[in-house]
Design a protein around this motif. Structure first.
Motif, PDB file in Angstrom:
ATOM      1  N   ILE A  20     -48.876   2.450 -23.743  1.00  0.00           N
ATOM      2  CA  ILE A  20     -48.638   3.203 -22.501  1.00  0.00           C
ATOM      3  C   ILE A  20     -49.045   2.291 -21.347  1.00  0.00           C
ATOM      4  CG2 ILE A  20     -49.237   5.300 -21.220  1.00  0.00           C
ATOM      5  CD1 ILE A  20     -48.155   5.901 -24.035  1.00  0.00           C
ATOM      6  N   THR A  21     -48.220   2.206 -20.321  1.00  0.00           N
ATOM      7  CA  THR A  21     -48.647   1.454 -19.125  1.00  0.00           C
ATOM      8  C   THR A  21     -48.565   2.362 -17.915  1.00  0.00           C
ATOM      9  OG1 THR A  21     -46.555   0.646 -18.232  1.00  0.00           O
ATOM     10  CG2 THR A  21     -47.502  -0.606 -20.068  1.00  0.00           C
ATOM     11  N   THR A  22     -49.338   1.977 -16.896  1.00  0.00           N
ATOM     12  CA  THR A  22     -49.177   2.581 -15.577  1.00  0.00           C
ATOM     13  C   THR A  22     -49.495   1.519 -14.546  1.00  0.00           C
ATOM     14  OG1 THR A  22     -49.627   4.547 -14.243  1.00  0.00           O
ATOM     15  CG2 THR A  22     -51.531   3.465 -15.248  1.00  0.00           C
ATOM     16  N   GLU A  23     -49.240   1.819 -13.299  1.00  0.00           N
ATOM     17  CA  GLU A  23     -49.498   0.849 -12.227  1.00  0.00           C
ATOM     18  C   GLU A  23     -50.084   1.587 -11.041  1.00  0.00           C
ATOM     19  OE1 GLU A  23     -46.045  -1.233 -10.769  1.00  0.00           O
ATOM     20  OE2 GLU A  23     -47.299  -2.946 -10.196  1.00  0.00           O
ATOM     21  N   LEU A  24     -51.228   1.059 -10.548  1.00  0.00           N
ATOM     22  CA  LEU A  24     -51.889   1.679  -9.398  1.00  0.00           C
ATOM     23  C   LEU A  24     -52.261   0.569  -8.425  1.00  0.00           C
ATOM     24  CD1 LEU A  24     -52.885   4.482  -8.433  1.00  0.00           C
ATOM     25  CD2 LEU A  24     -55.092   3.924  -9.456  1.00  0.00           C
ATOM     26  N   ASP A  25     -51.846   0.676  -7.193  1.00  0.00           N
ATOM     27  CA  ASP A  25     -52.130  -0.325  -6.157  1.00  0.00           C
ATOM     28  C   ASP A  25     -51.764  -1.731  -6.618  1.00  0.00           C
ATOM     29  OD1 ASP A  25     -53.182   1.799  -4.686  1.00  0.00           O
ATOM     30  OD2 ASP A  25     -55.206   1.467  -5.493  1.00  0.00           O
ATOM     31  N   GLY A  26     -50.653  -1.864  -7.333  1.00  0.00           N
ATOM     32  CA  GLY A  26     -50.166  -3.174  -7.747  1.00  0.00           C
ATOM     33  C   GLY A  26     -50.793  -3.704  -9.031  1.00  0.00           C
ATOM     34  N   ASP A  27     -51.801  -3.005  -9.582  1.00  0.00           N
ATOM     35  CA  ASP A  27     -52.427  -3.442 -10.842  1.00  0.00           C
ATOM     36  C   ASP A  27     -51.827  -2.671 -12.014  1.00  0.00           C
ATOM     37  OD1 ASP A  27     -54.143  -5.298  -9.761  1.00  0.00           O
ATOM     38  OD2 ASP A  27     -55.706  -3.795  -9.386  1.00  0.00           O
ATOM     39  N   THR A  32     -52.968   1.037 -25.948  1.00  0.00           N
ATOM     40  CA  THR A  32     -52.284   1.359 -27.208  1.00  0.00           C
ATOM     41  C   THR A  32     -52.459   2.839 -27.535  1.00  0.00           C
ATOM     42  OG1 THR A  32     -52.657  -0.863 -27.998  1.00  0.00           O
ATOM     43  CG2 THR A  32     -52.249   0.820 -29.679  1.00  0.00           C
ATOM     44  N   ALA A  33     -51.381   3.495 -27.938  1.00  0.00           N
ATOM     45  CA  ALA A  33     -51.451   4.930 -28.269  1.00  0.00           C
ATOM     46  C   ALA A  33     -50.411   5.275 -29.331  1.00  0.00           C
ATOM     47  CB  ALA A  33     -51.206   5.771 -27.022  1.00  0.00           C
ATOM     48  N   ASN A  34     -50.813   6.157 -30.249  1.00  0.00           N
ATOM     49  CA  ASN A  34     -49.805   6.680 -31.189  1.00  0.00           C
ATOM     50  C   ASN A  34     -49.607   8.178 -31.023  1.00  0.00           C
ATOM     51  OD1 ASN A  34     -52.188   7.448 -32.377  1.00  0.00           O
ATOM     52  ND2 ASN A  34     -51.669   6.747 -34.426  1.00  0.00           N
ATOM     53  N   GLN A  76     -47.802  -6.597 -33.442  1.00  0.00           N
ATOM     54  CA  GLN A  76     -49.153  -6.126 -33.787  1.00  0.00           C
ATOM     55  C   GLN A  76     -50.207  -6.707 -32.849  1.00  0.00           C
ATOM     56  OE1 GLN A  76     -50.302  -6.231 -37.957  1.00  0.00           O
ATOM     57  NE2 GLN A  76     -52.449  -6.449 -37.404  1.00  0.00           N
ATOM     58  N   GLU A  77     -50.031  -7.971 -32.469  1.00  0.00           N
ATOM     59  CA  GLU A  77     -51.026  -8.599 -31.590  1.00  0.00           C
ATOM     60  C   GLU A  77     -51.070  -7.883 -30.232  1.00  0.00           C
ATOM     61  OE1 GLU A  77     -51.575 -12.972 -31.637  1.00  0.00           O
ATOM     62  OE2 GLU A  77     -51.330 -12.799 -29.477  1.00  0.00           O
ATOM     63  N   ILE A  78     -49.889  -7.498 -29.736  1.00  0.00           N
ATOM     64  CA  ILE A  78     -49.832  -6.754 -28.461  1.00  0.00           C
ATOM     65  C   ILE A  78     -50.594  -5.438 -28.602  1.00  0.00           C
ATOM     66  CG2 ILE A  78     -48.236  -5.434 -26.978  1.00  0.00           C
ATOM     67  CD1 ILE A  78     -47.958  -8.246 -26.292  1.00  0.00           C
ATOM     68  N   SER A  79     -50.381  -4.755 -29.734  1.00  0.00           N
ATOM     69  CA  SER A  79     -51.105  -3.502 -29.976  1.00  0.00           C
ATOM     70  C   SER A  79     -52.610  -3.752 -29.960  1.00  0.00           C
ATOM     71  CB  SER A  79     -50.700  -2.913 -31.330  1.00  0.00           C
ATOM     72  OG  SER A  79     -51.502  -1.787 -31.617  1.00  0.00           O
ATOM     73  N   MET A  80     -53.042  -4.836 -30.603  1.00  0.00           N
ATOM     74  CA  MET A  80     -54.479  -5.129 -30.683  1.00  0.00           C
ATOM     75  C   MET A  80     -55.057  -5.487 -29.314  1.00  0.00           C
ATOM     76  SD  MET A  80     -54.523  -7.080 -34.345  1.00  0.00           S
ATOM     77  CE  MET A  80     -56.308  -7.151 -34.527  1.00  0.00           C
ATOM     78  N   ILE A  81     -54.275  -6.167 -28.491  1.00  0.00           N
ATOM     79  CA  ILE A  81     -54.735  -6.493 -27.130  1.00  0.00           C
ATOM     80  C   ILE A  81     -54.990  -5.204 -26.351  1.00  0.00           C
ATOM     81  CG2 ILE A  81     -53.976  -7.424 -24.885  1.00  0.00           C
ATOM     82  CD1 ILE A  81     -52.464  -9.613 -26.487  1.00  0.00           C
ATOM     83  N   PHE A  82     -54.036  -4.264 -26.421  1.00  0.00           N
ATOM     84  CA  PHE A  82     -54.135  -3.061 -25.581  1.00  0.00           C
ATOM     85  C   PHE A  82     -54.964  -1.960 -26.240  1.00  0.00           C
ATOM     86  CE2 PHE A  82     -50.544  -5.251 -23.619  1.00  0.00           C
ATOM     87  CZ  PHE A  82     -50.913  -5.156 -22.283  1.00  0.00           C
ATOM     88  N   ALA A  83     -55.490  -2.219 -27.434  1.00  0.00           N
ATOM     89  CA  ALA A  83     -56.447  -1.295 -28.053  1.00  0.00           C
ATOM     90  C   ALA A  83     -57.867  -1.848 -27.928  1.00  0.00           C
ATOM     91  CB  ALA A  83     -56.103  -1.076 -29.521  1.00  0.00           C
ATOM     92  N   GLY A  84     -58.015  -3.005 -27.275  1.00  0.00           N
ATOM     93  CA  GLY A  84     -59.335  -3.622 -27.162  1.00  0.00           C
ATOM     94  C   GLY A  84     -59.812  -4.210 -28.475  1.00  0.00           C
TER      95      GLY A  84
END
Ligand code: FAD
Length: 154
Positions: A20-27, A32-34, A76-84
């Motif tokens: 899931i992504t979002t953007e606030l003030d340009g950031d 990661t979510a299932n 999978q690596e992307i999932s691991m990045i965004f799951a911390g």
């Protein structure tokens, strides 16, 4: 029933994996979510469920937009990045769909505007009105029993 039994039982439900992504003030912020589901065809609605300790929670509440990126088997690596699960910061480049940040290489990118939010226990359910979709034909990343998997031909 204790917490462990509940978690273990719910983990027996095989799912895909999204970021899931979002953007606030340009950031741009991703997570990661299932806990993702299609809700309605007319109008086109989806739902996500975000834990009350996740940093992305207040960002979605403020921005009122999010995207759902259904990950491909090679992400999978992307999932691991965004799951911390990968601690070192990594630079991730985002594409745009309907002006909202999406992940290149995802099977499906879904751009949404928040149409409702419901606090339920320790999670918040966001209903998203789908404003655009991008689809590619690829194999999905799968999550089952606490582990990443891939689909195999029977
Ligand atoms: P953070 O902890 O701030 O972010 C998570 C990671 O993403 C950090 O390492 C951060 O560096 C990185 N990151 C964020 N934005 C960027 C960026 N722009 N560029 C590069 N890196 C970035 N939790 C739920 O609430 N709901 C669910 O449905 C859910 N499903 C999950 C499914 C799976 C398969 C897994 C593994 C975890 C799931 N989680 C879920 C847990 C959730 O992914 C983690 O708790 C997450 O770390 C909490 O994210 P946060 O918003 O607090 O963000």
């Amino acid at each position: 029933m204790d917490d462990r039994q509940f978690r273990t039982s719910m983990g027996k439900f095989a799912t895909g994996v999204t970021v899931i992504t979002t953007e606030l003030d340009g950031d741009v912020h991703g997570m990661t979510a299932n806990a993702f589901m299609s809700v309605s065809l007319d109008p086109k609605l989806v739902v996500i469920s975000i834990g009350d300790r996740a940093k992305i929670l207040n960002k979605i509440k403020e921005s009122k937009i999010f995207t759902v990126n259904i990950l491909a088997a090679d992400q999978q690596e992307i999932s691991m990045i965004f799951a911390g699960q990968i601690k070192e910061p990594r630079e991730v480049v985002f594409d745009r769909l309907d002006g909202k940040p999406v992940l290149a290489g995802a099977i499906v990118q879904v751009a949404c505007e928040v149409s409702a939010e419901h606090i339920e226990g320790d999670h918040t359910l966001f209903i998203g009105k789908v404003t655009d979709i991008h689809l590619e034909e690829k194999e999905p990343l799968v999550f089952f029993n606490g582990k990443y998997r891939a689909l195999a031909e029977v």
